[in-house]
Design a protein around this motif. Structure first.
Motif, PDB file in Angstrom:
ATOM      1  N   ARG A  10       0.824  -1.215   0.000  1.00  0.00           N
ATOM      2  CA  ARG A  10       0.000   0.000   0.000  1.00  0.00           C
ATOM      3  C   ARG A  10       0.857   1.263   0.000  1.00  0.00           C
TER       4      ARG A  10
ATOM      5  N   ARG B 181       2.479   1.574  -3.519  1.00  0.00           N
ATOM      6  CA  ARG B 181       1.468   1.729  -4.576  1.00  0.00           C
ATOM      7  C   ARG B 181       0.989   3.157  -4.625  1.00  0.00           C
ATOM      8  N   GLU B 182       0.791   3.777  -3.463  1.00  0.00           N
ATOM      9  CA  GLU B 182       0.376   5.184  -3.441  1.00  0.00           C
ATOM     10  C   GLU B 182       1.463   6.096  -4.021  1.00  0.00           C
TER      11      GLU B 182
END
Length: 486
Positions: A479, A482-483
């Motif tokens: 996460r 990915r951001e």
């Protein structure tokens, strides 16, 4: 009547209902299907559903509820005087179930009648010999009350199976007749069939969730049972693993957890760099002919049985490391070691890392590469600073899959690392893992209700928690990056 035979009978009734229901719908309209609300097949399916679904649900519920109810009924027949010193009610019930199974096998082998069975006594040497012929050995301390409880257990289980057979077959016939009589030209058979199919699809979508919940609950309940017999503090903080099966056992998880993490770490240290570099080469540097040959050859490693890897570790890698590294360096004289199992397991994990990483790297858009080249970056700089960061979530997932596979491996550890539970930093010493001890504690002539056997569930629950922790860490990394790169 066996469960398989009951299923065949219910299936035969349901299929017969399908054929008869379809014919009835056509006969009611004289063969003109335009007068029917639904196609003829839907009318047959509605009869099949009414015949099969309720009967199968009742059979499933019966099979789940009957064993604990019979156990509870028979357990009341065992008094405190019938429990030998040093034993427990759970151990006695294990003997009861084992003897009851042996009685069934003995009756089939000896052609005994029910009256002859009731005349048997636990102290009779003839009955002991006959039970021994079917693989059931009675100890000298088996009391007559336990033997009588086994006969009651067998009779209760047989009665329950008979009642289940009558109930399931009767319900299937009743459902088939009910569905058959409901057939009419205006009957919305298609709605019934499609609603049933939708319910089946919903149930299928929950299978994975329900399976996970079932696994966790079974591990949790049996682990709680173990911790009632053995202190949890000793289990989690004791540095010794020494099951004795006669009291005085030391069942500390630390040596097993250390061996599991140590072997997995060695395997990942070898597999991750090799697999990742192989994936980079196949995705960015290799020509199409080379890729077409190299990638399938690497993936073949994933299809080799683990027993073959174990033999490779035992015969080739182990002696090689012992003769050329361990003995010359004075680090050990055994071919079974953490390094042996780790290296062979690392070879097995290479395709898990390389194949998935290759797919992830290829999924990075070409526009990202072109933009990097347009800014003057070289191919190696583009791979290091652009492609790998963009593909990092998928690469972490591949490494996580490899780590989970390493933690759960058993056969390579048995044949390559040995079975010694110890705490040591020497990679050339024999150690073992949690999975190996789970297998060893649940096999052989052991008492299932003893702490030394129930500890396998506590070990399994601990392994589940470790794997869950790895998943949480990987999810956090995925996460975060990915951001950043999407």
């Amino acid at each position: 009547m066996t469960v398989g035979l009951i299923l065949l009978i219910v299936l035969a009734i349901a299929l017969s209902g399908y054929v008869l229901g379809r014919r009835r719908s056509l006969r009611m309209v004289g063969g003109d299907i335009r007068k029917l609300h639904s196609l003829p097949g839907f009318y047959g399916q509605s009869v099949l559903i009414f015949a099969a679904v309720p009967a199968l649900l009742v059979m499933l519920g019966w099979m789940l509820l009957q064993p604990p109810l019979v156990d509870r009924h028979v357990a009341r027949l065992i008094t405190e005087a019938d429990i030998a010193e040093g034993s427990s009610r759970d151990l006695v019930m294990s003997d009861v179930r084992r003897i009851a199974d042996g009685l069934d096998q003995m009756m089939a082998a000896e052609n005994l009648s029910e009256d002859a069975l009731q005349a048997l006594d636990a102290g009779d040497s003839d009955i002991r010999a006959k039970l021994g012929n079917v693989g059931i050995a009675l100890g000298s301390d088996v009391r007559s009350a336990v033997f009588e409880a086994a006969k009651v257990y067998r009779d209760s289980a047989a009665t329950g199976r008979t009642l289940m057979t009558l109930a399931v077959i009767g319900l299937a016939l009743t459902g088939a007749v009910f569905g058959y009589l409901r057939i009419a030209p205006e009957y919305r058979a298609r709605n019934v069939a499609e609603t049933s199919v939708k319910a089946l699809l919903i149930l299928s979508s929950f299978v994975a969730v329900l399976t996970t919940v079932g696994i966790v609950l079974s591990l949790l309940f049996e682990s709680l049972h173990f911790f009632r017999l053995y202190p949890a503090r000793e289990f989690f903080f004791n540095l010794t693993w020494n099951p004795q099966f006669r009291g005085g056992s030391d069942l500390g998880i630390f040596p097993l957890l250390w061996g599991t993490l140590y072997v997995s770490f060695v395997a990942l240290v070898f597999a991750v760099p090799v697999g990742l570099m192989a994936a980079i080469y196949l995705a960015e540097y290799a020509s199409k002919p080379v890729r077409a040959v190299a990638k399938p050859l690497i993936e073949i490693l994933a299809g080799i049985p683990t027993i073959v890897y174990g033999l490779f570790a035992l015969i080739t890698i182990g002696p090689l490391l012992r003769d050329y590294f361990a003995q010359p360096l004075g680090l050990g004289a055994s071919s079974s070691s953490v390094m042996t199992a780790g290296l062979v397991m690392g070879i097995m994990l290479i395709p898990f890392v390389s194949s998935l990483s290759d797919d992830v790297i290829n999924a990075v858009p070409q526009a990202v590469r072109d933009g990097s080249y347009g800014l003057g970056a070289t191919q190696s700089e583009t791979i290091r600073q652009v492609i790998l960061p963009a593909a990092l979530p998928g690469i972490v997932g591949a490494i996580l899959l490899a780590a989970s596979r390493a933690i759960g491996e058993t056969m390579i550890v048995v044949m390559g690392a040995g079975a010694a539970a110890k705490l040591s930093l020497n990679p050339f010493e024999a150690m073992t893992t949690i999975t190996v001890k789970i297998v060893s504690q649940l096999t052989g002539d052991t008492e299932f209700a003893s702490p030394e056997t129930l500890v396998a569930f506590a070990l399994g629950l601990s392994l589940f928690v470790v794997t869950l922790g790895l998943n949480v860490i990987a999810l956090y990394v995925v996460r975060k990056y990915r951001e950043q790169y999407e």
